[in-house]
Design a protein around this motif. Sequence first.
Motif, PDB file in Angstrom:
ATOM      1  N   TYR A 192      -0.839   1.996   7.903  1.00  0.00           N
ATOM      2  CA  TYR A 192      -1.821   1.309   7.051  1.00  0.00           C
ATOM      3  C   TYR A 192      -2.254  -0.022   7.665  1.00  0.00           C
ATOM      4  O   TYR A 192      -3.405  -0.438   7.528  1.00  0.00           O
ATOM      5  CB  TYR A 192      -1.239   1.079   5.659  1.00  0.00           C
ATOM      6  N   ALA A 199       5.335   4.133   7.714  1.00  0.00           N
ATOM      7  CA  ALA A 199       4.081   4.356   7.004  1.00  0.00           C
ATOM      8  C   ALA A 199       3.263   3.070   6.911  1.00  0.00           C
ATOM      9  O   ALA A 199       2.027   3.084   7.071  1.00  0.00           O
ATOM     10  CB  ALA A 199       4.363   4.905   5.610  1.00  0.00           C
ATOM     11  N   ALA A 200       3.934   1.959   6.668  1.00  0.00           N
ATOM     12  CA  ALA A 200       3.228   0.673   6.575  1.00  0.00           C
ATOM     13  C   ALA A 200       2.542   0.321   7.884  1.00  0.00           C
ATOM     14  O   ALA A 200       1.439  -0.241   7.889  1.00  0.00           O
ATOM     15  CB  ALA A 200       4.207  -0.427   6.173  1.00  0.00           C
ATOM     16  N   THR A 229       0.826  -1.203   0.000  1.00  0.00           N
ATOM     17  CA  THR A 229       0.000   0.000   0.000  1.00  0.00           C
ATOM     18  C   THR A 229       0.858   1.250   0.000  1.00  0.00           C
ATOM     19  O   THR A 229       0.565   2.221  -0.698  1.00  0.00           O
ATOM     20  CB  THR A 229      -0.952  -0.004   1.209  1.00  0.00           C
ATOM     21  N   VAL A 230       1.919   1.224   0.778  1.00  0.00           N
ATOM     22  CA  VAL A 230       2.859   2.352   0.780  1.00  0.00           C
ATOM     23  C   VAL A 230       3.388   2.588  -0.623  1.00  0.00           C
ATOM     24  O   VAL A 230       3.385   3.727  -1.133  1.00  0.00           O
ATOM     25  CB  VAL A 230       4.021   2.085   1.761  1.00  0.00           C
ATOM     26  N   ARG A 231       3.849   1.534  -1.258  1.00  0.00           N
ATOM     27  CA  ARG A 231       4.437   1.677  -2.596  1.00  0.00           C
ATOM     28  C   ARG A 231       3.401   2.112  -3.630  1.00  0.00           C
ATOM     29  O   ARG A 231       3.731   2.802  -4.604  1.00  0.00           O
ATOM     30  CB  ARG A 231       5.097   0.364  -3.014  1.00  0.00           C
ATOM     31  N   ASP A 236       1.785   6.294  -1.688  1.00  0.00           N
ATOM     32  CA  ASP A 236       2.416   7.458  -1.052  1.00  0.00           C
ATOM     33  C   ASP A 236       2.970   8.454  -2.069  1.00  0.00           C
ATOM     34  O   ASP A 236       2.864   9.668  -1.876  1.00  0.00           O
ATOM     35  CB  ASP A 236       3.516   7.011  -0.085  1.00  0.00           C
ATOM     36  N   ASP A 285       9.243   3.952   4.934  1.00  0.00           N
ATOM     37  CA  ASP A 285       8.255   3.002   4.420  1.00  0.00           C
ATOM     38  C   ASP A 285       7.727   2.106   5.537  1.00  0.00           C
ATOM     39  O   ASP A 285       6.527   1.805   5.586  1.00  0.00           O
ATOM     40  CB  ASP A 285       8.873   2.141   3.323  1.00  0.00           C
ATOM     41  N   ARG A 327       3.530  11.528   5.543  1.00  0.00           N
ATOM     42  CA  ARG A 327       4.709  10.937   4.897  1.00  0.00           C
ATOM     43  C   ARG A 327       5.932  11.837   5.064  1.00  0.00           C
ATOM     44  O   ARG A 327       7.030  11.368   5.386  1.00  0.00           O
ATOM     45  CB  ARG A 327       4.425  10.704   3.415  1.00  0.00           C
ATOM     46  N   ARG A 361      -7.158  -1.834   1.970  1.00  0.00           N
ATOM     47  CA  ARG A 361      -5.919  -1.260   1.455  1.00  0.00           C
ATOM     48  C   ARG A 361      -5.879  -1.333  -0.065  1.00  0.00           C
ATOM     49  O   ARG A 361      -5.441  -0.387  -0.736  1.00  0.00           O
ATOM     50  CB  ARG A 361      -4.707  -1.965   2.074  1.00  0.00           C
TER      51      ARG A 361
END
Length: 245
Positions: free
Chosen positions: A220, A216-217, A9-11, A14, A213, A158, A229
């Motif tokens: 999520y 942030a992950a 989801t981050v990839r 963001d 990352d 972020r 997600r």
Amino acid sequence: MPELSAAETVRATDKTIHDIGSKWMLDPVISERGKELGYANPFAFYFAGRGGVLGDVDGSVVSAALGWFEPRTVRAMWDEGVAVAGAREAARRYARAFTAWGEERLPDDPRLCELAERVAGATEGSGLPLFCGWRAEPLPDSGPGRLLQVLQVLRELRGGLHLVATTAVGLAPVEAILTGDGEGTAKFLGWRGDFPDCAALKPRRAEAEEITDSLAAAVYERALSPSERAEFADLVAKAGAAVLG
């Protein structure tokens, strides 16, 4: 139903969220709106507007929260901007300017807004003053303007996490810039003079990206289920396509 891991989801999201924010921040429409609101200098509008959620503070505090800009530039633009109508009013005027921009360019997507608000609400805000400041601001009742403001909150999330990460690995702001985007971006952010050779610091920058990352992950992971997600990523992509082309 498709599912995504938190890391996926981050990839998937963001960068798009970041780029949507950059699109409106750099749009001359925002500068023109700032002039209408009393800010002849668009950079003064930017710094007072974006940092105004921190309240009536010294420019050095804003510089610390933003992280990447040359501190004297921040102080000068902050002082000029807050002289117009104060810090909190600058943030409100800035929000009105960019939410109006969003009303004309973003799709009305209540589901994306709902999911994005859940991500923001699930975040532990320690060490993230700019994110917390924007999260605390009142939102428009509904519509694309509300969505854009929530995406702005996630953009600050972020950015704040990345500042935490670069600090944790021992990179000064200008070093973080030079090991990533390079001298052109450093100059755009107000840095001047002879830049140091930071090639040896690039492994630290890579480590900082991994930490960002990971942080942030974790958000999520707390906020959304795997299927949510995947839905969130799909909706962010659609919003990005509408704004970024």
